[in-house]
Write a protein that holds these residues in place. Sequence first.
Motif, PDB file in Angstrom:
ATOM      1  N   ALA A 159      17.259  61.916 -33.362  1.00 56.75           N
ATOM      2  CA  ALA A 159      16.160  61.192 -33.468  1.00 56.75           C
ATOM      3  C   ALA A 159      15.573  61.207 -34.555  1.00 56.75           C
ATOM      4  O   ALA A 159      15.175  59.982 -35.201  1.00 56.75           O
ATOM      5  N   ARG A 160      15.358  62.385 -35.436  1.00 53.30           N
ATOM      6  CA  ARG A 160      14.672  62.502 -36.445  1.00 53.30           C
ATOM      7  C   ARG A 160      15.724  61.740 -37.730  1.00 53.30           C
ATOM      8  O   ARG A 160      15.100  61.367 -38.425  1.00 53.30           O
ATOM      9  N   LEU A 161      16.965  61.980 -37.601  1.00 47.51           N
ATOM     10  CA  LEU A 161      17.580  61.408 -38.529  1.00 47.51           C
ATOM     11  C   LEU A 161      17.603  59.786 -38.482  1.00 47.51           C
ATOM     12  O   LEU A 161      17.626  58.859 -39.527  1.00 47.51           O
ATOM     13  N   GLU A 162      17.652  59.266 -37.449  1.00 42.49           N
ATOM     14  CA  GLU A 162      17.562  57.877 -37.062  1.00 42.49           C
ATOM     15  C   GLU A 162      16.193  57.421 -37.547  1.00 42.49           C
ATOM     16  O   GLU A 162      15.986  56.139 -38.324  1.00 42.49           O
ATOM     17  N   ARG A 163      15.100  57.975 -37.183  1.00 47.67           N
ATOM     18  CA  ARG A 163      13.573  57.636 -37.963  1.00 47.67           C
ATOM     19  C   ARG A 163      13.756  57.584 -39.492  1.00 47.67           C
ATOM     20  O   ARG A 163      13.105  56.707 -40.066  1.00 47.67           O
ATOM     21  N   ARG A 164      14.385  58.413 -40.044  1.00 46.36           N
ATOM     22  CA  ARG A 164      14.555  58.693 -41.498  1.00 46.36           C
ATOM     23  C   ARG A 164      15.483  57.186 -41.946  1.00 46.36           C
ATOM     24  O   ARG A 164      14.951  56.714 -42.957  1.00 46.36           O
ATOM     25  N   LEU A 165      16.630  56.860 -41.270  1.00 43.70           N
ATOM     26  CA  LEU A 165      17.320  55.918 -41.818  1.00 43.70           C
ATOM     27  C   LEU A 165      16.690  54.391 -41.584  1.00 43.70           C
ATOM     28  O   LEU A 165      16.706  53.826 -42.196  1.00 43.70           O
ATOM     29  N   ARG A 166      15.822  54.341 -40.292  1.00 42.26           N
ATOM     30  CA  ARG A 166      15.292  53.158 -40.045  1.00 42.26           C
ATOM     31  C   ARG A 166      14.104  53.065 -41.007  1.00 42.26           C
ATOM     32  O   ARG A 166      13.896  51.833 -41.518  1.00 42.26           O
ATOM     33  N   ALA A 167      13.429  53.988 -41.262  1.00 38.24           N
ATOM     34  CA  ALA A 167      12.193  53.629 -42.272  1.00 38.24           C
ATOM     35  C   ALA A 167      12.880  53.564 -43.597  1.00 38.24           C
ATOM     36  O   ALA A 167      11.874  52.861 -44.558  1.00 38.24           O
ATOM     37  N   SER A 168      14.144  54.068 -44.059  1.00 38.28           N
ATOM     38  CA  SER A 168      14.606  53.500 -45.508  1.00 38.28           C
ATOM     39  C   SER A 168      15.487  52.175 -45.314  1.00 38.28           C
ATOM     40  O   SER A 168      15.950  51.888 -46.170  1.00 38.28           O
ATOM     41  N   GLY A 169      15.722  51.599 -44.285  1.00 43.75           N
ATOM     42  CA  GLY A 169      16.102  50.321 -44.114  1.00 43.75           C
ATOM     43  C   GLY A 169      17.457  50.416 -43.901  1.00 43.75           C
ATOM     44  O   GLY A 169      18.578  49.589 -44.420  1.00 43.75           O
ATOM     45  N   LEU A 170      18.121  51.799 -43.677  1.00 46.64           N
ATOM     46  CA  LEU A 170      19.437  51.845 -43.779  1.00 46.64           C
ATOM     47  C   LEU A 170      20.368  51.688 -42.050  1.00 46.64           C
ATOM     48  O   LEU A 170      21.402  51.768 -41.976  1.00 46.64           O
ATOM     49  N   LEU A 171      19.248  51.534 -41.219  1.00 44.58           N
ATOM     50  CA  LEU A 171      19.839  51.381 -39.952  1.00 44.58           C
ATOM     51  C   LEU A 171      19.156  50.253 -39.312  1.00 44.58           C
ATOM     52  O   LEU A 171      17.938  50.142 -39.122  1.00 44.58           O
TER      53      LEU A 171
ATOM     54  N   ASN B  11      17.384  71.195 -37.573  1.00 42.60           N
ATOM     55  CA  ASN B  11      17.424  70.065 -36.805  1.00 42.60           C
ATOM     56  C   ASN B  11      17.063  69.013 -37.751  1.00 42.60           C
ATOM     57  O   ASN B  11      16.804  67.744 -37.361  1.00 42.60           O
ATOM     58  N   ASP B  12      16.876  69.190 -39.224  1.00 46.37           N
ATOM     59  CA  ASP B  12      16.868  68.130 -40.187  1.00 46.37           C
ATOM     60  C   ASP B  12      18.128  67.884 -40.780  1.00 46.37           C
ATOM     61  O   ASP B  12      18.582  68.770 -41.483  1.00 46.37           O
ATOM     62  N   ALA B  13      18.995  66.999 -40.185  1.00 44.77           N
ATOM     63  CA  ALA B  13      20.289  66.777 -40.645  1.00 44.77           C
ATOM     64  C   ALA B  13      20.329  66.497 -42.310  1.00 44.77           C
ATOM     65  O   ALA B  13      21.087  67.196 -42.899  1.00 44.77           O
ATOM     66  N   ALA B  14      19.434  65.836 -42.696  1.00 48.10           N
ATOM     67  CA  ALA B  14      19.501  65.462 -44.168  1.00 48.10           C
ATOM     68  C   ALA B  14      19.434  66.809 -44.925  1.00 48.10           C
ATOM     69  O   ALA B  14      20.134  66.916 -45.921  1.00 48.10           O
ATOM     70  N   ALA B  15      18.543  67.708 -44.388  1.00 52.21           N
ATOM     71  CA  ALA B  15      18.352  68.988 -45.210  1.00 52.21           C
ATOM     72  C   ALA B  15      19.449  69.870 -45.120  1.00 52.21           C
ATOM     73  O   ALA B  15      19.756  70.603 -45.980  1.00 52.21           O
ATOM     74  N   VAL B  16      20.147  70.102 -43.870  1.00 58.66           N
ATOM     75  CA  VAL B  16      21.229  70.858 -43.675  1.00 58.66           C
ATOM     76  C   VAL B  16      22.382  70.324 -44.536  1.00 58.66           C
ATOM     77  O   VAL B  16      23.099  71.048 -45.188  1.00 58.66           O
ATOM     78  N   LEU B  17      22.442  68.764 -44.572  1.00 54.15           N
ATOM     79  CA  LEU B  17      23.447  68.496 -45.522  1.00 54.15           C
ATOM     80  C   LEU B  17      23.467  68.802 -46.932  1.00 54.15           C
ATOM     81  O   LEU B  17      24.227  69.034 -47.744  1.00 54.15           O
ATOM     82  N   ALA B  18      22.259  68.916 -47.466  1.00 56.07           N
ATOM     83  CA  ALA B  18      21.684  68.926 -48.716  1.00 56.07           C
ATOM     84  C   ALA B  18      22.034  70.491 -49.017  1.00 56.07           C
ATOM     85  O   ALA B  18      22.472  70.794 -50.320  1.00 56.07           O
ATOM     86  N   VAL B  19      21.344  71.148 -48.195  1.00 56.12           N
ATOM     87  CA  VAL B  19      21.633  72.641 -48.793  1.00 56.12           C
ATOM     88  C   VAL B  19      23.210  73.108 -48.622  1.00 56.12           C
ATOM     89  O   VAL B  19      23.679  74.003 -49.560  1.00 56.12           O
TER      90      VAL B  19
END
Length: 368
Positions: free
Chosen positions: A297-309, A237-245
């Motif tokens: 929602a998890r990826l959206e939070r990550r992107l917002r926190a990084s200023g990307l969304l 459920n962590d899109a960034a982690a699945v992408l990385a692996v």
Amino acid sequence: MSEKLAPERRTGIEILLPGPVPFAFPEKDADPSPAGRDYPMADAETLLAAYRKMVLGRRFDEQANALARQGRLAVYPSSLGQEACQVAAALALRDDDWLFPTYRDSVALVSRGIDPVGILTLLRGDWHSGYDPVAHRTAPQCTPLATHAPHAVGLAHAERLKGTGTVALALLGDGATSEGDFHEALNLAGVLRAPVVFLVQNNGYAISVPFAAQTAATSLAHRGVGYGVRAEQVDGNDAAAVLAVLATAVEDARTGGGPWLVEALTYRVGPHTSADDPSRYRSPEESEPWRARDPIARLERRLRASGLLDETTVAETADRAEALAGDLRARLAAPPEPDPRTLFDHVFRHPTSQLTEQRTEVEAAWRP
């Protein structure tokens, strides 16, 4: 096998074993990082693409479910809650790589750029898979569990012999790992060191059978070591982690590192299919913690926190998703009009005299 084609044997168990806990990126700076593993975070463009595709994929999934309830589809297997796995699988591949999906992986196909109507063609009783597998480098969606896994190995090995650099990625569920085809595929992939990646979306259930009743193994990823296949567990459920692996696994397979088995821990929030009643085998409360870990929602939070969304991008993405759903409704409004003459197509390259005679009889009796 000739000595010329015999693969090099890996040595050392450590390189094959998954990490002690599923890999995930810390959600906050204060959170601990997974020890001993270093998968690079995707760049901002890829993460934004993943977000957009996940939103579109979920809206497609919702609309397909509605179409099934309306009787426009015979049945539909939802992937609600598994969007991170579906989208990451598509993004990890190059255009010339091959994807081998199951019946639950429609969102991966949408993310691969296949026409949504074509994806649903099979589920409305029309012919074949609904899309050209060669043009899209995507095998037909497989309903029998794990039977496509050996096909992925065979294709990957053939491409390796040709020196194309093509990788095959096979999507599976946890139920598929109980099938003989899965074990045969892993064994052959390990022997040949085929450039193939197996992504198991462990969503907790094989229809109504919970994971604990399927296997006594502590994880599915640990099965890889028995076949000489490198394995990893990831928070599905962590899109960034699945992408990385997956990006690491695909590129390692491409450059001669051999096959990978990736187990993504996720959850099937919806029913097995639109014909299933999950309340018969699990409580509504069971899914609540997983809804709180919603991958979008998890990826959206990550992107917002990084200023990307920002709100503009969120609104534009939602509008695109609604446009996709509207187009799907409009194009599936009318039922398919099967042509009985197609029964005789693709049976033989050169039709027999009996087939030709039968086709003539059908043409004489049928009027469009």
